[in-house]
Design a protein around this motif. Structure first.
Motif, PDB file in Angstrom:
ATOM      1  N   ASP A  80      19.991   9.766 -55.665  1.00  0.00           N
ATOM      2  CA  ASP A  80      19.718  10.912 -54.804  1.00  0.00           C
ATOM      3  C   ASP A  80      20.749  12.021 -55.040  1.00  0.00           C
ATOM      4  N   GLU A  81      22.001  11.644 -55.316  1.00  0.00           N
ATOM      5  CA  GLU A  81      23.008  12.651 -55.675  1.00  0.00           C
ATOM      6  C   GLU A  81      22.613  13.356 -56.968  1.00  0.00           C
ATOM      7  N   GLY A  82      22.137  12.563 -57.949  1.00  0.00           N
ATOM      8  CA  GLY A  82      21.679  13.167 -59.200  1.00  0.00           C
ATOM      9  C   GLY A  82      20.543  14.142 -58.974  1.00  0.00           C
ATOM     10  N   LEU A  83      19.598  13.765 -58.096  1.00  0.00           N
ATOM     11  CA  LEU A  83      18.487  14.664 -57.766  1.00  0.00           C
ATOM     12  C   LEU A  83      19.007  15.949 -57.121  1.00  0.00           C
ATOM     13  N   SER A  84      19.995  15.821 -56.240  1.00  0.00           N
ATOM     14  CA  SER A  84      20.549  17.001 -55.567  1.00  0.00           C
ATOM     15  C   SER A  84      21.195  17.939 -56.581  1.00  0.00           C
ATOM     16  N   ILE A  85      21.949  17.372 -57.535  1.00  0.00           N
ATOM     17  CA  ILE A  85      22.589  18.203 -58.558  1.00  0.00           C
ATOM     18  C   ILE A  85      21.528  18.918 -59.385  1.00  0.00           C
ATOM     19  N   LEU A  86      20.467  18.206 -59.754  1.00  0.00           N
ATOM     20  CA  LEU A  86      19.413  18.815 -60.573  1.00  0.00           C
ATOM     21  C   LEU A  86      18.684  19.909 -59.801  1.00  0.00           C
ATOM     22  N   ARG A  87      18.493  19.701 -58.493  1.00  0.00           N
ATOM     23  CA  ARG A  87      17.818  20.730 -57.694  1.00  0.00           C
ATOM     24  C   ARG A  87      18.668  21.984 -57.583  1.00  0.00           C
ATOM     25  N   VAL A  88      19.978  21.816 -57.386  1.00  0.00           N
ATOM     26  CA  VAL A  88      20.866  22.965 -57.168  1.00  0.00           C
ATOM     27  C   VAL A  88      21.234  23.636 -58.478  1.00  0.00           C
ATOM     28  N   LYS A  89      21.559  22.851 -59.499  1.00  0.00           N
ATOM     29  CA  LYS A  89      22.070  23.393 -60.757  1.00  0.00           C
ATOM     30  C   LYS A  89      21.008  23.489 -61.852  1.00  0.00           C
ATOM     31  N   THR A 116      24.110  -3.192 -52.943  1.00  0.00           N
ATOM     32  CA  THR A 116      24.040  -2.675 -54.314  1.00  0.00           C
ATOM     33  C   THR A 116      22.833  -1.757 -54.483  1.00  0.00           C
ATOM     34  N   VAL A 117      21.686  -2.187 -53.932  1.00  0.00           N
ATOM     35  CA  VAL A 117      20.461  -1.377 -54.045  1.00  0.00           C
ATOM     36  C   VAL A 117      20.642  -0.034 -53.335  1.00  0.00           C
ATOM     37  N   VAL A 118      21.223  -0.062 -52.144  1.00  0.00           N
ATOM     38  CA  VAL A 118      21.439   1.183 -51.386  1.00  0.00           C
ATOM     39  C   VAL A 118      22.358   2.120 -52.168  1.00  0.00           C
ATOM     40  N   ALA A 119      23.427   1.561 -52.771  1.00  0.00           N
ATOM     41  CA  ALA A 119      24.348   2.389 -53.554  1.00  0.00           C
ATOM     42  C   ALA A 119      23.649   3.006 -54.761  1.00  0.00           C
ATOM     43  N   LEU A 120      22.794   2.224 -55.438  1.00  0.00           N
ATOM     44  CA  LEU A 120      22.056   2.748 -56.594  1.00  0.00           C
ATOM     45  C   LEU A 120      21.147   3.904 -56.193  1.00  0.00           C
ATOM     46  N   LEU A 121      20.471   3.759 -55.061  1.00  0.00           N
ATOM     47  CA  LEU A 121      19.571   4.830 -54.608  1.00  0.00           C
ATOM     48  C   LEU A 121      20.359   6.060 -54.166  1.00  0.00           C
TER      49      LEU A 121
END
Length: 789
Positions: A52-61, A43-48
């Motif tokens: 990290d996907e959210g961070l990637s979207i914010l960096r790109v978009k 569960t912890v790994v999935a949350l992180l």
């Protein structure tokens, strides 16, 4: 489940408040308020990974469209029990559905671009119910301000048209009254106003009987009465009747829409839940961006490695970063030293970072950090003296420690602050050692701080325990807050006293009261501190050199890549051109042979000599010619580079810089001066540069100009593209030698391909000042006029 006491002690609620500030909806904020560390590894790994996907979207978009989202679950629940929703509630439902549609399209665009992988976001996108039909139905009836539109139903449109007509009649009658001859005398003001939802006029007290009708209100002074004259009572009644009818129709429309909401209430619950989850994930990413956090790697082995970690609640520019590592061979760290040195901050940093990671939050540390997933986290930090229970500081700590000892296991992280404090030093130190032995013996991961010097030897006697201290600068008499692992804390009382002016004889006498063993231990610790500082300085220097080397390597690799790409492109173009020339030559030769055969067949006709000569000439011309001057030049220069000598100017291919050969040091190696640098380079990395010829003087140019036959215009019409470029290059050289300030290049209009190619070449020519199309009398778009410099 992490104990609430530990969450409170480590101030995890303050971290949640900071993260909640990045949410865009009340749904996300409510979810963050309930955020707690998870204890299941997957569960912890999935949350992180989600974060990290959210961070990637914010960096790109840069941002994610999350505006217009409301928590409409109470509205949907009320619709389920038959309640009538208000226009504003319906508008919030429509806005939330619209926001989900925009977000879904946004995620689909990212999926189509394939620039980043966002499987967790796409999974939620697929789960989002599509309720666009309900949104359109609401928008057709309710405007953005929560008002019901006339177009909501034909009946409502008819009612409102009648209502506006009746209100206009009432106003018209009242306006005739306030414009009467005596109105200025009898009215307090010549206006029409509304009281009790009816149109009235302000009449002075003494003239109340003149207009008759109904008094609905009076001014605070009693001098003005708000009267509904008899002349408009019936019209006002009709207005009221139509308003009641209007309200009934509005309620019917709202009930119908509420019934539509009731049909998809479950879908709305699902949609709001998904939008809230996405808002939480993005808030975590935004928090990480704002606080320079990274995603740690997680493990099940109890191993913790925080690289230059900061306390999450301290300002970035004030917090001192520390690297902390333990949990494998070393399972416990004991930090000794004086107060105000930062020992407690270090404990809280480890505890908070662990809780944050287990909650799916990035941690304020550098890349390469790793944290364990603990099933329990315990913290005994701070003075928890209880007046109501009549417990001393020592007793209150012991109550907490007893509770910890009854619950911890080998999957626990235990943090002790000032272990054994508040009682007799000798007994407190003994208790601290015993408690640490108990916790360490069961395999838990432990960090503890203490004042007791007896614990300095604790780390040397236990293989799984290491000493640590917080650095103290004797020069400034203040702590640096830097953690020194492997170095126990030492008393700085003598050094501080000396810096503050205490006499040497007093200090020397005090030192005589301390044992020889203690003095030797203090000297050993001081030596350890000096060695640690020296190694850290050397490590920092090595790290800087490594970064510089990595940056230089990346630059060189990029230049090699560009060089290889250009080389491949040139080879491809050369092969294409050679193939085309050969094909053209073969076609021409076949054509000539066919004509000769026809002449041979026609034996009756005498073949004239000039026809044979012409055919032979055409065959010779059909043969491929080496006409690529640039290629010739490159080959010649390459051949010259194999015969380099000292003093030659060369280009270093791998660096793209010019240099001068100083000496030969091997069969194929040369020492080259590049700026202030001298470098030993292989001959294959060098390209000979032909020395520039001395520029002719103006007088020489004038003489050449008089004797030259260079025209003021170059006609390229009918030329092939490659030939036209070669002719243009030679013509510009001749024109420059002839000292022409301006020339014209005739390329014709045609498809525009030749014109574009010529102008593209002119842009890159160093001696072309500017160029333009010809004027009406100069050839228009079929001519390019070039200014030379």
């Amino acid at each position: 489940m992490i104990a609430e006491r530990a969450l409170k002690t480590l101030e995890f609620d303050k971290v949640r408040q900071q993260v909640a500030g990045f949410c865009t909806s009340s749904i996300g904020k409510s979810a963050i308020d309930e955020l707690v560390p998870e204890t299941d590894f997957d569960t912890v790994v999935a949350l992180l990974e989600e974060m990290d996907e959210g961070l990637s979207i914010l960096r790109v978009k840069g941002n994610v469209p999350m505006g217009g989202i409301f928590d409409v679950r109470p509205h949907a629940k009320r619709a389920q029990i038959g309640g009538m929703l208000s226009p504003m509630e319906l508008m919030e439902i429509a806005s939330t559905i619209r926001a989900s549609r925009i977000l879904r399209n946004f995620l689909e665009d990212i999926e189509a671009e394939e620039t980043i992988q966002i499987p967790h976001f796409l999974e939620r996108k697929e789960q989002m119910p599509i309720l666009t039909a309900l949104q359109h139905e609401i928008n057709d009836c309710i405007d953005e301000n929560g008002g019901v539109l006339d177009s909501a139903s034909p009946a409502l449109r008819t009612i409102r048209q009648s209502l506006r007509a009746e209100e206009a009649k009432v106003r018209q009658k009242l306006e005739s009254l306030i414009r009467g001859s005596n109105a200025a005398k009898m009215l307090s003001d010549a206006i029409i106003t509304i009281r009790n939802d009816r149109f009235v006029i302000p009449v002075k007290q003494e003239y109340r009987g003149h207009y008759g009708g109904i008094v609905h209100d009076q001014s605070s002074s009693g001098q003005t009465l708000f009267i509904e004259p008899d002349a408009v009572v019936q019209a006002n009644n009709e207005v009221q009747r139509l308003k009641v009818k209007e309200q009934a129709e509005i309620e019917r429309i709202l009930l119908a829409l509420s019934a539509k909401v009731e049909e998809v209430a479950h879908d709305l619950f699902v949609l709001v839940g998904l939008l809230g989850e996405i808002d939480v994930i993005l808030a975590k990413g935004k928090y990480g961006q704002a606080n320079k956090c990274t995603m740690p790697k997680m493990n099940k082995e109890g191993y913790t490695k925080l690289v230059r970690a900061r306390h999450p609640l301290l300002p970035i520019d004030e917090a001192v970063p520390n690297t902390i590592e333990f949990g494998r061979d070393i399972t416990a760290i004991v930090i000794t030293g004086p107060n105000t040195g930062g020992k407690t901050v270090t404990l809280k940093t480890v505890g908070l970072c662990t809780m944050m990671a287990q909650s799916g939050l990035p941690v304020p540390a550098l890349d390469g950090s790793e944290l364990a997933v603990f099933e329990q986290i315990f913290a005994d930090i701070g003075d928890e003296q209880s007046i109501e229970q009549s417990l001393s500081t020592f007793s209150s700590h012991m109550v907490n420690i007893v509770d910890i000892l009854s619950k911890f296991d080998d999957r626990s992280l235990v943090l002790f602050d000032e272990l054994g404090a508040g009682t007799d030093p000798q007994e407190g130190a003994a208790l601290a050692i015993s408690i640490l032995d108990e916790v360490v013996g069961y395999g838990a991961r432990v960090m503890a701080t203490t004042h007791y010097p007896e614990l300095k030897a604790y780390g040397y006697n236990r293989p799984s325990v290491v000493n640590a201290s917080v650095e103290f600068d004797v020069e400034t008499l203040s702590p640096t807050y830097r953690l020194l692992i492997g170095v126990p804390g030492r008393s700085n009382a003598f050094e501080i006293s000396k810096r503050l002016g205490l006499g040497d004889h007093i200090i020397n006498q005090a030192k005589s009261f301390t044992g020889t063993d203690r003095h030797e231990v203090e000297s050993m610790i001081a030596s350890l501190e000096q060695s640690r500082l020296q190694s850290e300085r050397e490590a920092d220097e090595a790290h800087e050199l490594l970064e510089e080397a990595a940056e230089l390597k990346a630059q060189l690799e990029e230049r090699v890549r560009v060089y290889d790409e250009k080389k491949d492109n040139l080879e491809k173009k050369a092969k294409d051109k050679a193939r085309r020339i050969v094909e053209e030559a073969k076609a021409e030769a076949e054509k000539i042979i066919t004509e000769l055969r026809e002449m041979q067949k026609n034996a009756s006709r005498i073949v004239k000599e000039h026809e044979l000569i012409d055919a032979k000439k055409r065959l010779e011309e059909a043969a491929p010619k080496e006409e690529n001057k640039v290629l010739k030049k490159a080959v010649a220069e390459r051949e010259r580079s194999q015969n380099l000598k000292v003093g030659d100017e060369v280009k270093v291919i791998s660096y793209g810089q010019k240099g001068t050969i100083l000496e030969k040091v091997g069969e194929h190696e040369w020492v080259v001066q590049i700026g202030i640098l001298k470098m030993k380079l292989d001959e294959s990395d060098l390209q000979y540069i032909k020395p520039e010829k001395e520029k002719p003087t103006r007088a020489m140019a004038n003489v050449k100009n008089r004797n030259s036959h260079v025209k003021l215009e170059l006609d390229l019409r009918g030329e092939r593209y490659e030939d036209a470029l070669l002719r243009t290059e030679k013509y510009l050289d001749d024109a420059l030698l002839a000292n022409y300030p301006r020339v014209s290049i005739i390329h014709g209009k045609g498809t525009g391909a030749l014109r574009q190619g010529i102008q593209q070449y002119l842009k890159t020519h160093k001696r072309v000042k500017s160029f333009r199309y010809g004027e009406a009398g100069e050839g228009g778009f079929g001519v390019t006029v070039v200014e030379l410099k």
